[in-house]
Design an enzyme around this catalytic site. Sequence first.
Site, PDB file in Angstrom:
ATOM      1  N   LYS A   6      -7.150   1.953  -3.000  1.00 24.09           N
ATOM      2  CA  LYS A   6      -6.774   1.285  -1.739  1.00 24.09           C
ATOM      3  C   LYS A   6      -6.732   2.292  -0.578  1.00 24.09           C
ATOM      4  CE  LYS A   6      -4.998  -1.423   1.319  1.00 24.09           C
ATOM      5  NZ  LYS A   6      -5.932  -2.219   2.104  1.00 24.09           N
TER       6      LYS A   6
ATOM      7  N   LYS B 180      -0.077   5.351   8.376  1.00 23.06           N
ATOM      8  CA  LYS B 180       0.547   5.696   7.087  1.00 23.06           C
ATOM      9  C   LYS B 180      -0.529   5.865   6.009  1.00 23.06           C
ATOM     10  CE  LYS B 180       1.680   2.137   4.847  1.00 23.06           C
ATOM     11  NZ  LYS B 180       1.091   1.169   3.928  1.00 23.06           N
TER      12      LYS B 180
ATOM     13  N   THR C 264       0.859  -1.188   0.000  1.00 25.20           N
ATOM     14  CA  THR C 264       0.000   0.000   0.000  1.00 25.20           C
ATOM     15  C   THR C 264       0.893   1.234   0.000  1.00 25.20           C
ATOM     16  OG1 THR C 264      -1.662  -1.184   1.296  1.00 25.20           O
ATOM     17  CG2 THR C 264      -1.873   1.221   1.164  1.00 25.20           C
TER      18      THR C 264
END
Length: 305
Positions: free
Chosen positions: A179, A252, A95
């Site tokens: 995502k 994150k 990701t």
Amino acid sequence: MEVGFLGLGIMGKAMAVNLLRNGFKVTVWNRTLSKCEELVEHGASVGETPAAVVKKCKYTIAMLSDPPAAISVVFGKDSVLEQLCEGKGYIDMSTVDADTSSKISKVAQATAVSTAITEVGGRFLEAPVSGSKKPAEDGQLIILAAGDKALYEEMLPAFSVLGKKDFFLGEVGNGAKMKLIVNMIMGSTMNAFSEGLALAGRTGLSPETLIEMLVKEEEGLGAVGNPMIMMKGPTMLKSNYSPAFPLKHQQKDMRLALALGEENGLAMPVAAAANEAFIRAKSLGLGDQDFSAVYEAVKAEGLKQ
Ligand SMILES: NC(=O)C1=CN([C@@H]2O[C@H](COP(=O)(O)OP(=O)(O)OC[C@H]3O[C@@H](n4cnc5c(N)ncnc54)[C@H](OP(=O)(O)O)[C@@H]3O)[C@@H](O)[C@H]2O)C=CC1
Ligand SMILES: O=CCCC(=O)O
């Protein structure tokens, strides 16, 4: 089919084992090389460097922590780019943000541009996943692919082992964006749920009953309930935060999603508040715990008032 696999963390290990169980030949590399040993027991070969893996395999998958990690295995000494040549495919399932993916892709394409001249060039697909440790072990991930369509089609045998559903979303960056949006929703939802649990406790109501009301297993999910609450709620009440999805990675993703919002002129105050809670949780030393440990930060914040 033979594939290389870079990154044997929680997800990478489960995915590589799954490929091995399903008859794939897998050559693995991990920054901490000792983590490869367990995979060898499952039948994997080991490459000493990312370059060595790419040299050996037509297709190499990466599952790495964050943008700096994704960049570092592609560029520099002993890296992917040293051996990415015509006919080879690089599939990054980490990701990351769209810029990171594009940077990797452009260099792959720059090499491909020189293909016309030197007959050397690689292909790139981003393919981040939804679903955590257990879905990775069970081959039940949701794959959000974008980039080289032909490479996507060549990877379908592997994707059908790793996941229950895959999407092809067009140009590089779209998989990363989708995502991040999904995880931004997940992180915000986890915060709202944590606040609800904490408020139930604070008002003398039973958090267990709240979960029961949200998620009535015998009757299917209530309107507000969801599989995340069903799965994480009971462990949160036991303060069990054994990591499936580390909190530092969720933070994150919130940070990268907020940057995506800013780039597109969209204020996201709910996500921004959730991000702050994950940052607070990290400062409490919970970064390596499951992302549901944000509940502890929510409760601790409440105590200050
Ligand atoms: N866990 C989950 O539920 C899910 C995670 N993801 C995403 O998948 C990715 C991997 O997650 P997960 O497996 O949980 O993470 P882990 O923290 O368990 O593993 C991270 C991996 O990245 C490697 N790594 C970190 N920094 C570097 C670096 N500078 N150079 C090379 N390798 C590096 C680590 O190597 P080392 O062992 O040496 O530290 C390890 O193999 C992340 O992007 C995450 O957001 C996506 C869906 C679900
Ligand atoms: O990126 C992590 C996602 C975790 C999940 O979808 O359960």
